[in-house]
Design an enzyme around this catalytic site. Sequence first.
Site, PDB file in Angstrom:
ATOM      1  N   GLY A 100       2.825  -0.915   8.879  1.00  0.00           N
ATOM      2  CA  GLY A 100       4.190  -0.582   8.470  1.00  0.00           C
ATOM      3  C   GLY A 100       4.164  -0.451   6.968  1.00  0.00           C
ATOM      4  O   GLY A 100       4.036  -1.456   6.253  1.00  0.00           O
ATOM      5  N   LYS A 158       0.837  -1.222   0.000  1.00  0.00           N
ATOM      6  CA  LYS A 158       0.000   0.000   0.000  1.00  0.00           C
ATOM      7  C   LYS A 158       0.865   1.263   0.000  1.00  0.00           C
ATOM      8  O   LYS A 158       0.607   2.205  -0.741  1.00  0.00           O
ATOM      9  CB  LYS A 158      -0.932   0.002   1.229  1.00  0.00           C
ATOM     10  CG  LYS A 158      -1.913  -1.164   1.245  1.00  0.00           C
ATOM     11  CD  LYS A 158      -2.732  -1.204   2.510  1.00  0.00           C
ATOM     12  CE  LYS A 158      -1.973  -1.603   3.749  1.00  0.00           C
ATOM     13  NZ  LYS A 158      -1.483  -2.990   3.793  1.00  0.00           N
TER      14      LYS A 158
HETATM   15  P1  GDP Z   1       2.160  -2.227   3.089  1.00  0.00           P
HETATM   16  O1  GDP Z   1       2.002  -2.453   4.551  1.00  0.00           O
HETATM   17  O2  GDP Z   1       0.967  -2.686   2.321  1.00  0.00           O
HETATM   18  O3  GDP Z   1       2.534  -0.819   2.747  1.00  0.00           O
HETATM   19  O4  GDP Z   1       3.354  -3.156   2.610  1.00  0.00           O
HETATM   20  P2  GDP Z   1       4.770  -3.372   3.367  1.00  0.00           P
HETATM   21  O5  GDP Z   1       5.586  -2.155   3.192  1.00  0.00           O
HETATM   22  O6  GDP Z   1       4.548  -3.854   4.747  1.00  0.00           O
HETATM   23  O7  GDP Z   1       5.343  -4.603   2.587  1.00  0.00           O
HETATM   24  C1  GDP Z   1       5.520  -4.580   1.197  1.00  0.00           C
HETATM   25  C2  GDP Z   1       7.011  -4.898   0.897  1.00  0.00           C
HETATM   26  O8  GDP Z   1       7.147  -5.229  -0.447  1.00  0.00           O
HETATM   27  C3  GDP Z   1       7.926  -3.717   1.133  1.00  0.00           C
HETATM   28  O9  GDP Z   1       9.159  -4.196   1.552  1.00  0.00           O
HETATM   29  C4  GDP Z   1       8.012  -3.067  -0.230  1.00  0.00           C
HETATM   30  O10 GDP Z   1       9.217  -2.345  -0.404  1.00  0.00           O
HETATM   31  C5  GDP Z   1       7.985  -4.279  -1.117  1.00  0.00           C
HETATM   32  N1  GDP Z   1       7.353  -4.102  -2.429  1.00  0.00           N
HETATM   33  C6  GDP Z   1       6.286  -3.334  -2.774  1.00  0.00           C
HETATM   34  N2  GDP Z   1       5.951  -3.543  -4.065  1.00  0.00           N
HETATM   35  C7  GDP Z   1       6.825  -4.449  -4.544  1.00  0.00           C
HETATM   36  C8  GDP Z   1       6.992  -5.103  -5.815  1.00  0.00           C
HETATM   37  O11 GDP Z   1       6.237  -4.908  -6.754  1.00  0.00           O
HETATM   38  N3  GDP Z   1       8.008  -6.001  -5.918  1.00  0.00           N
HETATM   39  C9  GDP Z   1       8.863  -6.276  -4.896  1.00  0.00           C
HETATM   40  N4  GDP Z   1       9.802  -7.172  -5.083  1.00  0.00           N
HETATM   41  N5  GDP Z   1       8.735  -5.691  -3.690  1.00  0.00           N
HETATM   42  C10 GDP Z   1       7.725  -4.804  -3.516  1.00  0.00           C
HETATM   43  P1  IMO Z   2      -0.035  -3.000   7.222  1.00  0.00           P
HETATM   44  O1  IMO Z   2      -0.830  -1.724   7.236  1.00  0.00           O
HETATM   45  C1  IMO Z   2       0.107  -7.212   8.329  1.00  0.00           C
HETATM   46  C2  IMO Z   2      -1.812  -8.360  12.072  1.00  0.00           C
HETATM   47  C3  IMO Z   2      -0.906  -8.828  13.183  1.00  0.00           C
HETATM   48  C4  IMO Z   2      -1.842  -9.779  13.905  1.00  0.00           C
HETATM   49  C5  IMO Z   2      -3.184  -9.095  13.783  1.00  0.00           C
HETATM   50  C6  IMO Z   2      -3.576  -8.258  14.990  1.00  0.00           C
HETATM   51  O2  IMO Z   2       1.426  -2.837   7.248  1.00  0.00           O
HETATM   52  O3  IMO Z   2      -0.527  -3.883   6.121  1.00  0.00           O
HETATM   53  P2  IMO Z   2      -2.758  -5.979  16.044  1.00  0.00           P
HETATM   54  O4  IMO Z   2      -1.392  -5.448  16.301  1.00  0.00           O
HETATM   55  O5  IMO Z   2      -3.567  -5.153  15.114  1.00  0.00           O
HETATM   56  O6  IMO Z   2      -3.483  -6.303  17.305  1.00  0.00           O
HETATM   57  O7  IMO Z   2      -2.510  -7.392  15.334  1.00  0.00           O
HETATM   58  O8  IMO Z   2      -3.103  -8.260  12.649  1.00  0.00           O
HETATM   59  N1  IMO Z   2      -1.484  -7.027  11.531  1.00  0.00           N
HETATM   60  C7  IMO Z   2      -0.887  -6.839  10.341  1.00  0.00           C
HETATM   61  N2  IMO Z   2      -0.427  -7.729   9.451  1.00  0.00           N
HETATM   62  N3  IMO Z   2       0.162  -5.901   8.061  1.00  0.00           N
HETATM   63  C8  IMO Z   2      -0.327  -4.999   8.932  1.00  0.00           C
HETATM   64  O9  IMO Z   2      -0.411  -3.680   8.636  1.00  0.00           O
HETATM   65  C9  IMO Z   2      -0.839  -5.449  10.156  1.00  0.00           C
HETATM   66  N4  IMO Z   2      -1.365  -4.847  11.248  1.00  0.00           N
HETATM   67  C10 IMO Z   2      -1.756  -5.825  12.069  1.00  0.00           C
HETATM   68  O10 IMO Z   2       0.231  -9.467  12.675  1.00  0.00           O
HETATM   69  O11 IMO Z   2      -1.907 -10.992  13.197  1.00  0.00           O
HETATM   70 MG    MG Z   3       3.028  -3.418   6.133  1.00  0.00          MG
END
Ligand code: GDP
Ligand code: IMO
Ligand code: MG
Length: 422
Positions: free
Chosen positions: A40, A16
Amino acid sequence: MYVDVLLGLQWGDEGKGKVVDYIADQYDVVCRFQGGPNAGHTIIIGDKKFVLHTIPSGVFRSNIINVVGNGVVLDPITFKKELANLDTVNIEYKSRLYISQKAHLILPSHRLLDAASEASKGATKIGSTLKGIGPTYMDKTGRNGLRVGDIFLHDFEAKYRALKEKHLGLIKLYPQVEFDLAGEEAKWFESLELLRSLNSISSEYFLNDLLSKGKRILAEGAQGSMLDIDYGTYPYVTSSNTIAAGVCNGLGIPPSKVREVIGIAKAYCTRVGGGPFPTELENETGETLRRIGMEFGATTGRPRRCGWIDIPQLKYVNMLNGVTQIVITKLDVLNDFDEIEVGTSYKYDGKETHELPFDLCTTAVDVQYTPYQGWKSDLSECKTFESLPKNASDYILELERLLETKISIISTGPERSQLIIR
Ligand code: GDP
Ligand code: IMO
Ligand code: MG
């Protein structure tokens, strides 16, 4: 003018942050409407990596207003750290960052309760990020919470003490956990100073006023639809409404203002923490996905569980969110696979179906898979849909057919520019 929503269609971490950062320049305002520092959101710009927990992912676009809505729960300690990270790269945010006075505050004792509650559950623990999310939302719905606007009131400290005392009473119900409450409390009060210096506003008036002036708003979801408190894999969920409906109560925006609902999903699937995951691969293939996709939590560093994309699951959340277009991320992670599988239907209770059962925790579903040929090549030079290897574009077209929704963006790497817009 209108509000578009971008939200995760799986169990979070769909990418995202990256996509919001990219499309933010089509908007005037980016808002978070739920969740808190459990999120995160990773953004990679050049050789710099940022992980945002509470701050909207529009913050790196210099002309964009960022709003932390009333539906968010905010920990002043994490918030201060996030802002300090922006300071290191001279991102100016003070004039562009607004916080709802109605957003609830995460107290150190909420985090203590989160840890103790998880410890009491043993093997059935949720796998919470331990950021105090559940206890804070419990106090919100229990009508005991403290809000950002309270920090300006003369009786704030008394209210804080009363809530903390309540928590210390509750904590006796749980096993003891290690937690430096006094130390965390000191940091918390210190962090409030910064929070007081920022723009805290009545975000519902602020946003509706901007809408009436023709501004375009992007609502950035946290977590994913399968972690929604009502529709996710309860009780292995988070404590907020992560689906599109959460935008209206998390920002005070009427449903009639919502235009596009952009759903985002990985080309496979991951989950972190406990709970059911029908297409999980507890084998070498799953480990390969984790290794290539670098599937480790952006907030907690925990290894993410990996599996194939799950069509019944995606159809379910497509329905709940009214998704109008889909973004597929991390297609590049599948580059080396000979064959890619797609969970196309479920079998349970003697029938084959696309519907999810009442409770995925207690109903074992037998996932039916369809294999697709891999493309066995690098995607880094592909800037258009037409330039993708045929098996990769066929995979996308097949997902589009199965989900009956347009796939408008394909992400092929973690960096800002690694996107194919269709
Ligand atoms: P979010 O919580 O939905 O914002 O996603 P996160 O940041 O937790 O996890 C997504 C991970 O995938 C991060 O480490 C990004 O840098 C990485 N990422 C996002 N888009 C891509 C993609 O198209 N390819 C690869 N290889 N990594 C990606
Ligand atoms: P983003 O926005 C992935 C998961 C936790 C746990 C459950 C409940 O980065 O996609 P909490 O801390 O809310 O009580 O945890 O939800 N969880 C996530 N998993 N991405 C997240 O956020 C999450 N936020 C919470 O791992 O299973
Ligand atoms: Mg995340």
